[in-house]
Design a protein around this motif. Structure first.
Motif, PDB file in Angstrom:
ATOM      1  N   ILE A 243       0.827  -1.198   0.000  1.00 23.96           N
ATOM      2  CA  ILE A 243       0.000   0.000   0.000  1.00 23.96           C
ATOM      3  C   ILE A 243       0.867   1.256   0.000  1.00 23.96           C
ATOM      4  O   ILE A 243       0.601   2.220  -0.724  1.00 23.96           O
ATOM      5  N   GLU A 244       1.919   1.217   0.803  1.00 23.14           N
ATOM      6  CA  GLU A 244       2.781   2.394   0.918  1.00 23.14           C
ATOM      7  C   GLU A 244       4.154   1.966   1.433  1.00 23.14           C
ATOM      8  O   GLU A 244       4.268   1.089   2.288  1.00 23.14           O
ATOM      9  N   MET A 245       5.181   2.610   0.904  1.00 27.02           N
ATOM     10  CA  MET A 245       6.536   2.404   1.400  1.00 27.02           C
ATOM     11  C   MET A 245       7.268   3.740   1.274  1.00 27.02           C
ATOM     12  O   MET A 245       7.360   4.305   0.175  1.00 27.02           O
ATOM     13  N   ARG A 246       7.745   4.233   2.384  1.00 27.84           N
ATOM     14  CA  ARG A 246       8.385   5.554   2.371  1.00 27.84           C
ATOM     15  C   ARG A 246       9.596   5.567   3.293  1.00 27.84           C
ATOM     16  O   ARG A 246       9.753   4.705   4.165  1.00 27.84           O
ATOM     17  N   GLY A 247      10.439   6.570   3.073  1.00 22.85           N
ATOM     18  CA  GLY A 247      11.665   6.657   3.838  1.00 22.85           C
ATOM     19  C   GLY A 247      11.849   8.005   4.498  1.00 22.85           C
ATOM     20  O   GLY A 247      11.277   9.021   4.065  1.00 22.85           O
ATOM     21  N   PHE A 248      12.639   8.014   5.560  1.00 19.55           N
ATOM     22  CA  PHE A 248      12.998   9.241   6.278  1.00 19.55           C
ATOM     23  C   PHE A 248      14.515   9.272   6.421  1.00 19.55           C
ATOM     24  O   PHE A 248      15.138   8.245   6.727  1.00 19.55           O
ATOM     25  N   LEU A 249      15.097  10.439   6.243  1.00 23.51           N
ATOM     26  CA  LEU A 249      16.527  10.631   6.466  1.00 23.51           C
ATOM     27  C   LEU A 249      16.740  11.703   7.527  1.00 23.51           C
ATOM     28  O   LEU A 249      15.937  12.647   7.632  1.00 23.51           O
ATOM     29  N   PRO A 250      17.771  11.597   8.328  1.00 25.55           N
ATOM     30  CA  PRO A 250      18.039  12.596   9.369  1.00 25.55           C
ATOM     31  C   PRO A 250      18.138  14.007   8.770  1.00 25.55           C
ATOM     32  O   PRO A 250      18.707  14.206   7.695  1.00 25.55           O
ATOM     33  N   GLY A 251      17.560  14.962   9.485  1.00 21.72           N
ATOM     34  CA  GLY A 251      17.618  16.354   9.050  1.00 21.72           C
ATOM     35  C   GLY A 251      16.604  16.717   8.001  1.00 21.72           C
ATOM     36  O   GLY A 251      16.558  17.887   7.568  1.00 21.72           O
ATOM     37  N   GLN A 252      15.803  15.750   7.555  1.00 23.50           N
ATOM     38  CA  GLN A 252      14.784  16.014   6.545  1.00 23.50           C
ATOM     39  C   GLN A 252      13.403  15.974   7.189  1.00 23.50           C
ATOM     40  O   GLN A 252      13.045  14.992   7.835  1.00 23.50           O
ATOM     41  N   ALA A 253      12.620  17.035   6.990  1.00 23.59           N
ATOM     42  CA  ALA A 253      11.318  17.136   7.645  1.00 23.59           C
ATOM     43  C   ALA A 253      10.238  16.338   6.935  1.00 23.59           C
ATOM     44  O   ALA A 253       9.193  16.069   7.531  1.00 23.59           O
ATOM     45  N   GLU A 254      10.468  15.975   5.686  1.00 25.53           N
ATOM     46  CA  GLU A 254       9.460  15.275   4.916  1.00 25.53           C
ATOM     47  C   GLU A 254       9.946  13.873   4.528  1.00 25.53           C
ATOM     48  O   GLU A 254      11.142  13.637   4.335  1.00 25.53           O
ATOM     49  N   SER A 255       8.983  12.981   4.387  1.00 30.16           N
ATOM     50  CA  SER A 255       9.306  11.634   3.923  1.00 30.16           C
ATOM     51  C   SER A 255       9.403  11.627   2.400  1.00 30.16           C
ATOM     52  O   SER A 255       9.042  12.610   1.734  1.00 30.16           O
ATOM     53  N   PHE A 256       9.866  10.530   1.841  1.00 28.40           N
ATOM     54  CA  PHE A 256       9.953  10.380   0.388  1.00 28.40           C
ATOM     55  C   PHE A 256       9.555   8.961   0.014  1.00 28.40           C
ATOM     56  O   PHE A 256       9.669   8.028   0.823  1.00 28.40           O
ATOM     57  N   ASP A 257       9.076   8.818  -1.213  1.00 24.34           N
ATOM     58  CA  ASP A 257       8.616   7.512  -1.678  1.00 24.34           C
ATOM     59  C   ASP A 257       9.786   6.555  -1.892  1.00 24.34           C
ATOM     60  O   ASP A 257      10.862   6.955  -2.349  1.00 24.34           O
ATOM     61  N   VAL A 258       9.554   5.297  -1.558  1.00 23.90           N
ATOM     62  CA  VAL A 258      10.555   4.245  -1.729  1.00 23.90           C
ATOM     63  C   VAL A 258       9.902   3.073  -2.455  1.00 23.90           C
ATOM     64  O   VAL A 258       8.734   2.748  -2.195  1.00 23.90           O
ATOM     65  N   MET A 259      10.630   2.463  -3.356  1.00 24.17           N
ATOM     66  CA  MET A 259      10.139   1.278  -4.047  1.00 24.17           C
ATOM     67  C   MET A 259      11.228   0.212  -4.069  1.00 24.17           C
ATOM     68  O   MET A 259      12.423   0.520  -3.978  1.00 24.17           O
ATOM     69  N   VAL A 260      10.807  -1.044  -4.135  1.00 18.76           N
ATOM     70  CA  VAL A 260      11.760  -2.155  -4.180  1.00 18.76           C
ATOM     71  C   VAL A 260      12.366  -2.238  -5.575  1.00 18.76           C
ATOM     72  O   VAL A 260      11.645  -2.327  -6.575  1.00 18.76           O
ATOM     73  N   LYS A 261      13.682  -2.226  -5.612  1.00 19.39           N
ATOM     74  CA  LYS A 261      14.412  -2.276  -6.880  1.00 19.39           C
ATOM     75  C   LYS A 261      14.849  -3.688  -7.219  1.00 19.39           C
ATOM     76  O   LYS A 261      14.893  -4.090  -8.387  1.00 19.39           O
ATOM     77  N   GLY A 262      15.192  -4.459  -6.227  1.00 16.52           N
ATOM     78  CA  GLY A 262      15.614  -5.838  -6.444  1.00 16.52           C
ATOM     79  C   GLY A 262      15.983  -6.486  -5.134  1.00 16.52           C
ATOM     80  O   GLY A 262      16.295  -5.806  -4.150  1.00 16.52           O
ATOM     81  N   VAL A 263      15.913  -7.808  -5.102  1.00 14.18           N
ATOM     82  CA  VAL A 263      16.265  -8.560  -3.896  1.00 14.18           C
ATOM     83  C   VAL A 263      17.258  -9.654  -4.269  1.00 14.18           C
ATOM     84  O   VAL A 263      17.299 -10.113  -5.413  1.00 14.18           O
ATOM     85  N   GLY A 264      18.059 -10.056  -3.297  1.00 16.16           N
ATOM     86  CA  GLY A 264      19.037 -11.114  -3.511  1.00 16.16           C
ATOM     87  C   GLY A 264      18.634 -12.388  -2.800  1.00 16.16           C
ATOM     88  O   GLY A 264      17.718 -12.394  -1.970  1.00 16.16           O
ATOM     89  N   LYS A 265      19.331 -13.479  -3.116  1.00 11.46           N
ATOM     90  CA  LYS A 265      19.077 -14.740  -2.434  1.00 11.46           C
ATOM     91  C   LYS A 265      19.475 -14.639  -0.973  1.00 11.46           C
ATOM     92  O   LYS A 265      18.861 -15.247  -0.098  1.00 11.46           O
ATOM     93  N   GLN A 266      20.557 -13.892  -0.711  1.00 16.52           N
ATOM     94  CA  GLN A 266      20.915 -13.639   0.678  1.00 16.52           C
ATOM     95  C   GLN A 266      19.947 -12.596   1.228  1.00 16.52           C
ATOM     96  O   GLN A 266      19.095 -12.070   0.526  1.00 16.52           O
ATOM     97  N   ASP A 267      20.065 -12.284   2.478  1.00 19.74           N
ATOM     98  CA  ASP A 267      19.139 -11.338   3.117  1.00 19.74           C
ATOM     99  C   ASP A 267      19.541  -9.900   2.782  1.00 19.74           C
ATOM    100  O   ASP A 267      19.906  -9.104   3.657  1.00 19.74           O
TER     101      ASP A 267
END
Length: 418
Positions: A243-267
């Protein structure tokens, strides 16, 4: 007068001179004391006498030589015995180690664990001394500030939907209350009018390039692969829908959209972030895995929002409690606005390194998954992934060499798609 016949005079008989060796005291002065010819005469006399007395020759020359050889052999024998004794002691030590490894081999659940212990034994160090050395390395404030600015909090929500019916899983109600299973979790159903089952998750990521590429764990990017969600997917045949995936970085007042780019066999997983993720300074990956005894700094958001709230003052927390319609999403927004989204950092020592995992004793907790494990230079040496429940204070990360290989594979695939 007849001359008498003349005849050649008869030569005198040869004179035989027998040179006798000096057996008594040398005269005070003979006229030959410093004459080389006289020395040669004495040497010849000694040889002549020796030949006349073989026994004395043997006693004077052969016996001392034999004794010298025997003495040398005796000394060599002592050295050999000492060497054999040392080798025997070393062999006993090696035998003891081998026996210990054999016991580990019998008790360990897998070959990889045995190899890990063998590697740890072969490269073991004094952990206390390593910790002291790390503490003497100087202030870590610059490293913490530099690394922490690129370590973010990821927050998301997903639902489970039947692929053909299009129905979401819902909470099963009884008398207006959510029913619970034997483990305390909510009972789910594809029918009824209960609230849609929506699962929330949090984790940690860090920026690795200027294109907004973020690195985290696979179980953070795909949280439905384990636990109750995985069981529900198997039971009801439903699929996850983010439904939603977003990120926060230190010093930033607003969130930003995040999407999955790829996954590996390892974690491991790659995410893509927008906005602030494009301006953050990428972290540097170390060229090789760490070694046992190296310092380890773990960055992340353990326990999610709870740890961030714990650092806020009482008035701020009381104000949040008084606000209506507060949920994790709204709380995260407010924390970002007041500058409280900052990763926690813990410090420890690397205890074990294998091709599959890096183990360290830096403290962390759930929510810290996906955070960077860095050395004292701020280079990423592992990606934090799990807590070892059976080993107090121990945590595990994916080695940086494994992460680097996944990045190379992702780059090749991306190049082929262009």
């Amino acid at each position: 007068m007849e001359n008498a016949p003349t005849s050649s005079p008869t030569p005198p008989p040869p004179m035989v001179v027998e040179v006798m060796p000096l057996t008594g005291p040398t005269p005070a002065h003979t006229g030959f004391e410093h004459d080389k010819w006289h020395e040669r005469v004495q040497a010849a006399a000694a040889v002549a006498k020796a030949r006349r007395n073989p026994r004395r020759f043997v006693l004077r020359w052969v016996v001392p030589t034999v004794l010298a050889v025997l003495l040398g052999m005796g000394l060599q024998s002592l050295r050999t015995a000492d060497l054999e004794e040392r080798l025997s002691a070393a062999h006993q030590r090696v035998g003891g180690v081998d026996a210990a490894l054999q016991r580990l081999r019998e008790d360990a659940p897998s070959r990889s664990d045995v190899e890990a212990m063998r590697d740890l034994l072969a490269r073991s160090i004094d952990g206390a001394q390593a910790r002291v050395s790390a503490m003497e390395a100087g202030s870590l404030a610059p490293v913490v500030a530099q690394v922490g600015a690129s370590v973010g909090l990821v927050q998301g929500r997903y639902v489970l939907v039947h692929p053909t019916k299009g129905l979401p899983l819902r909470l099963k109600l009884s008398g207006g209350k959510v029913q619970r299973n034997s483990e305390g979790g909510p009972r789910l159903t594809l029918s009824g009018s209960g609230p849609v089952f929506m699962s929330t998750f949090m984790g940690t990521f860090f920026v690795i390039d200027s294109n907004g590429t973020l690195l985290t764990n696979r179980h953070v990017a795909l949280p439905w692969e384990d636990g109750g969600a995985a069981q529900a997917m198997k039971e009801f045949g439903v699929h996850p829908v983010m439904i939603e995936m977003r990120g926060f970085l230190p010093g930033q007042a607003e969130s930003f959209d995040v999407m999955v780019k790829g996954v590996g066999k390892q974690d491991l997983a790659l995410l893509h972030g927008s906005g602030p993720a494009l301006q953050a300074k990428p972290l540097v990956l170390a060229k090789s895995n760490p070694l046992p005894g190296d310092a380890a700094l773990v960055f992340g958001y353990p326990t999610g929002l709870n740890a961030l709230l714990a650092r806020a003052d009482d008035d701020f927390v009381a104000k949040l409690k008084g606000m209506p319609d507060m949920d994790d999403r709204r709380v995260a927004d407010i924390l970002a606005q007041v500058g409280l989204v900052q990763p926690l950092v813990s410090r420890g020592i690397v205890a074990q390194v294998t091709d599959a995992a890096v183990v360290y004793d830096a403290q962390t907790a759930g929510g810290g998954s996906g955070g960077p494990v860095v050395n004292l230079r701020g280079e990423v040496v592992a990606v934090n992934r799990a807590i070892l429940q059976n080993f107090n204070g121990s945590n595990m990360g994916v080695p940086v060499e494994t992460a680097a290989e996944m990045l190379r594979q992702a780059a090749r695939i991306e190049a082929e798609q262009k």
